[in-house]
Design a protein around this motif. Structure first.
Motif, PDB file in Angstrom:
ATOM      1  N   ILE A  26       0.850  -1.200   0.087  1.00 50.46           N
ATOM      2  CA  ILE A  26       0.036   0.089  -0.104  1.00 50.46           C
ATOM      3  C   ILE A  26       1.076   1.251   0.034  1.00 50.46           C
ATOM      4  O   ILE A  26       0.732   2.169  -0.890  1.00 50.46           O
ATOM      5  CB  ILE A  26      -0.930   0.044   1.045  1.00 50.46           C
ATOM      6  CG1 ILE A  26      -1.891  -1.381   1.131  1.00 50.46           C
ATOM      7  CG2 ILE A  26      -1.773   1.269   1.378  1.00 50.46           C
ATOM      8  CD1 ILE A  26      -2.786  -1.324   2.256  1.00 50.46           C
ATOM      9  N   ILE A  27       1.774   1.514   1.050  1.00 49.90           N
ATOM     10  CA  ILE A  27       2.456   2.706   1.155  1.00 49.90           C
ATOM     11  C   ILE A  27       3.766   2.686   0.341  1.00 49.90           C
ATOM     12  O   ILE A  27       4.355   3.857   0.178  1.00 49.90           O
ATOM     13  CB  ILE A  27       2.951   2.739   2.662  1.00 49.90           C
ATOM     14  CG1 ILE A  27       3.804   1.568   3.064  1.00 49.90           C
ATOM     15  CG2 ILE A  27       1.985   2.979   3.496  1.00 49.90           C
ATOM     16  CD1 ILE A  27       4.393   1.756   4.467  1.00 49.90           C
ATOM     17  N   GLU A  31       1.739   7.700  -4.516  1.00 49.55           N
ATOM     18  CA  GLU A  31       0.504   8.658  -4.008  1.00 49.55           C
ATOM     19  C   GLU A  31       0.325   8.274  -2.419  1.00 49.55           C
ATOM     20  O   GLU A  31      -0.308   9.252  -1.780  1.00 49.55           O
ATOM     21  CB  GLU A  31      -0.738   8.575  -4.894  1.00 49.55           C
ATOM     22  CG  GLU A  31      -1.212   7.162  -4.618  1.00 49.55           C
ATOM     23  CD  GLU A  31      -0.603   6.156  -5.954  1.00 49.55           C
ATOM     24  OE1 GLU A  31      -1.186   5.281  -6.328  1.00 49.55           O
ATOM     25  OE2 GLU A  31       0.492   6.648  -6.632  1.00 49.55           O
ATOM     26  N   ASN A  32       0.916   7.404  -1.995  1.00 51.12           N
ATOM     27  CA  ASN A  32       0.872   7.011  -0.475  1.00 51.12           C
ATOM     28  C   ASN A  32       1.879   6.919   0.095  1.00 51.12           C
ATOM     29  O   ASN A  32       2.158   6.518   1.256  1.00 51.12           O
ATOM     30  CB  ASN A  32       0.328   5.466  -0.550  1.00 51.12           C
ATOM     31  CG  ASN A  32      -1.036   5.173  -1.100  1.00 51.12           C
ATOM     32  OD1 ASN A  32      -2.132   6.261  -1.085  1.00 51.12           O
ATOM     33  ND2 ASN A  32      -1.529   3.938  -1.438  1.00 51.12           N
ATOM     34  N   LYS A  64      -3.307   7.788   6.018  1.00 49.25           N
ATOM     35  CA  LYS A  64      -4.664   7.851   5.430  1.00 49.25           C
ATOM     36  C   LYS A  64      -4.795   6.556   4.395  1.00 49.25           C
ATOM     37  O   LYS A  64      -5.846   5.811   4.699  1.00 49.25           O
ATOM     38  CB  LYS A  64      -4.765   8.941   4.646  1.00 49.25           C
ATOM     39  CG  LYS A  64      -6.108   9.088   4.038  1.00 49.25           C
ATOM     40  CD  LYS A  64      -6.349  10.571   3.112  1.00 49.25           C
ATOM     41  CE  LYS A  64      -7.587  10.507   2.353  1.00 49.25           C
ATOM     42  NZ  LYS A  64      -7.528  11.799   1.527  1.00 49.25           N
ATOM     43  N   ALA A  65      -3.929   6.071   3.508  1.00 48.56           N
ATOM     44  CA  ALA A  65      -4.002   4.916   2.899  1.00 48.56           C
ATOM     45  C   ALA A  65      -4.260   3.804   3.687  1.00 48.56           C
ATOM     46  O   ALA A  65      -5.163   2.848   3.417  1.00 48.56           O
ATOM     47  CB  ALA A  65      -3.052   4.908   1.928  1.00 48.56           C
ATOM     48  N   GLU A  68      -7.752   3.489   5.276  1.00 49.18           N
ATOM     49  CA  GLU A  68      -8.797   3.191   4.639  1.00 49.18           C
ATOM     50  C   GLU A  68      -8.795   1.719   4.311  1.00 49.18           C
ATOM     51  O   GLU A  68      -9.858   1.190   3.747  1.00 49.18           O
ATOM     52  CB  GLU A  68      -8.630   3.932   3.349  1.00 49.18           C
ATOM     53  CG  GLU A  68      -8.831   5.581   3.309  1.00 49.18           C
ATOM     54  CD  GLU A  68      -8.552   6.238   2.186  1.00 49.18           C
ATOM     55  OE1 GLU A  68      -8.133   5.704   1.191  1.00 49.18           O
ATOM     56  OE2 GLU A  68      -8.929   7.489   2.179  1.00 49.18           O
TER      57      GLU A  68
END
Length: 426
Positions: A26-27, A31-32, A64-65, A68
């Protein structure tokens, strides 16, 4: 619980993760936050974040990612900067560890290259006397196999040798940038850069108006930039405090160099029109104009060249009462002692390539004769090794009615495809 923690000493690191939990997938996206995995630490973090202002945009984007995606995330940011001297000391220790690791890597690859080189030489001994590969002979399969092994050992030796030389070169380069950044000339340029950045930060904190003028000098567009707020303001304040500490340290170092006669601070107070300035170490030009941060020197064209004060190395001033005087540092700046160079033995790859090329080119096809080594079935009972005659190999196509059975010794034949290879005493 996933914790994204930032300190000036450790940088930005992610705690509470394990392999396969999906956090890195994810990170790692831009954008993350564009986080990376550090194999030496076995952790996830942000590159080049140690002893810098926390990248709140990347940290908040990653948090934030993850939230979510269903993870529970906690963010800890400690933007208290460390003393500049302590930062440089820790950096020197890390560079020393890096150099030691590269030295070990160079030695490891050099050992592997030497072993592969020796293995290639041992395999190539059977071809050393010009022994060709005999097409259709019983030794062809073994010769082809040895040729392949020799080529593989040669390629391994070349690759390992290149890796060893590259690691040694990188080890010798470790610390050179840090030693150069400590010289007075670089320190003076770093002071100018820090002062300019501080002015820019203060302008952003206070807010400012920017006017765009046309060719007549009249404003045609006005930008109104308000004072920074939120995370941006916190980042600017943290960066300002860090720059002020760095500036104080660098100014003290430069003052010590000036007092020791290792550097001269040039400016409008000691550079005049008509002086001859030496800059970049190789040029000497006459000054035609003196500005606040640069001087204009003769270029040989219709315009002057600009030279920064920090690029000047010496000045010849003809305005002295006793004649021209040369203003320059009394002695060269002190440099940190460099460690001995890392050197690893270099393999003679050209010799290996030449040997492999010879093996690839020398073959004997069917219908030709060549002197070769004795067959595998040769025994010492036939004749002594010292008095044994040479053997001659010949190939001829099998005709109709030719027997495929090998004749009795001492003449023996082998069948290969549609040809028969015969050994005869010569």
């Amino acid at each position: 619980m996933i914790t994204i923690k930032y300190t000036h000493e450790d940088g930005t690191l992610v705690y509470g993760t394990r392999k396969g939990d999906g956090v890195y997938d994810i990170i790692r996206k831009w954008e993350n936050g564009n986080f990376k995995f550090f194999p030496s630490l076995r952790m996830i973090g942000l590159r080049n974040s140690r002893d810098r202002v926390a990248d709140r945009w990347a940290i908040n984007a990653a948090a934030k990612a993850l939230r979510e995606a269903g993870f529970e995330v906690e963010v800890e940011i400690d933007d208290t900067f460390r003393d500049r001297a302590q930062v440089l000391e820790d950096k020197a220790d890390r560079l020393e560890d890096r150099r030691d690791a590269l030295e070990r890597k160079a030695d490891r690859h050099a050992g592997a290259a030497a072993a592969a080189h020796e293995r290639a030489n041992q395999i190539g001994e059977r071809f050393a006397g010009g022994q060709p590969i005999l097409v259709g002979h019983h030794s062809e399969r073994g010769a082809r196999r040895d040729q392949k092994r020799m080529h593989q050992a040669m390629r391994t030796s070349i690759a390992e040798n290149d890796a060893a030389q590259d690691a040694a070169q990188r080890a010798n380069a470790v610390g050179s940038q840090m030693r150069r950044s400590a010289t007075p000339a670089v320190t003076a340029r770093r002071i100018k850069t820090a002062e300019a950045e501080l002015r820019k930060i203060q302008k952003s904190l206070d807010g400012h108006i920017r006017r765009h003028l046309d060719y007549e000098g009249q404003p045609y567009y006005i930008e109104n930039h308000g004072a920074a707020t939120g995370d941006h303001r916190e980042m600017l304040l943290a960066r300002k405090a860090q720059l002020e500490d760095q500036l104080e340290y660098d100014q003290a170092q430069l003052a010590a160099a000036v007092e020791a006669g290792e550097y001269v601070v040039w400016g409008k107070h000691n550079v005049h029109i008509g002086d001859v300035v030496h800059y970049w170490g190789i040029r000497a030009r006459t000054v035609v104009k003196v500005n606040k941060s640069t001087v204009g020197v003769e270029s040989g064209y219709s315009w002057p060249d600009k030279v920064k004060y920090t690029d000047i190395r010496a000045v010849e001033c003809p305005h002295g009462e006793d004649g021209p005087a040369v203003i320059a540092p009394n002695r060269p700046a002190k440099k940190a002692p460099a460690r001995p160079k890392v050197e690893v033995p270099k393999i003679d790859t050209e010799q290996l390539k030449a040997a492999a090329q010879t093996v690839s080119n020398v073959t004997v096809g069917r219908g030709r004769e060549a002197f070769v080594s004795r067959p595998r079935w040769w025994t010492s009972s036939w004749s002594s090794p010292t008095s044994s005659p040479a053997w001659r190999c010949s190939s001829r196509p099998l005709g109709r009615g030719t027997s495929r059975r090998p004749p009795s010794r001492p003449e023996r034949s082998w069948t290969a495809s549609r040809s028969i290879t015969t050994w005869r005493l010569s």
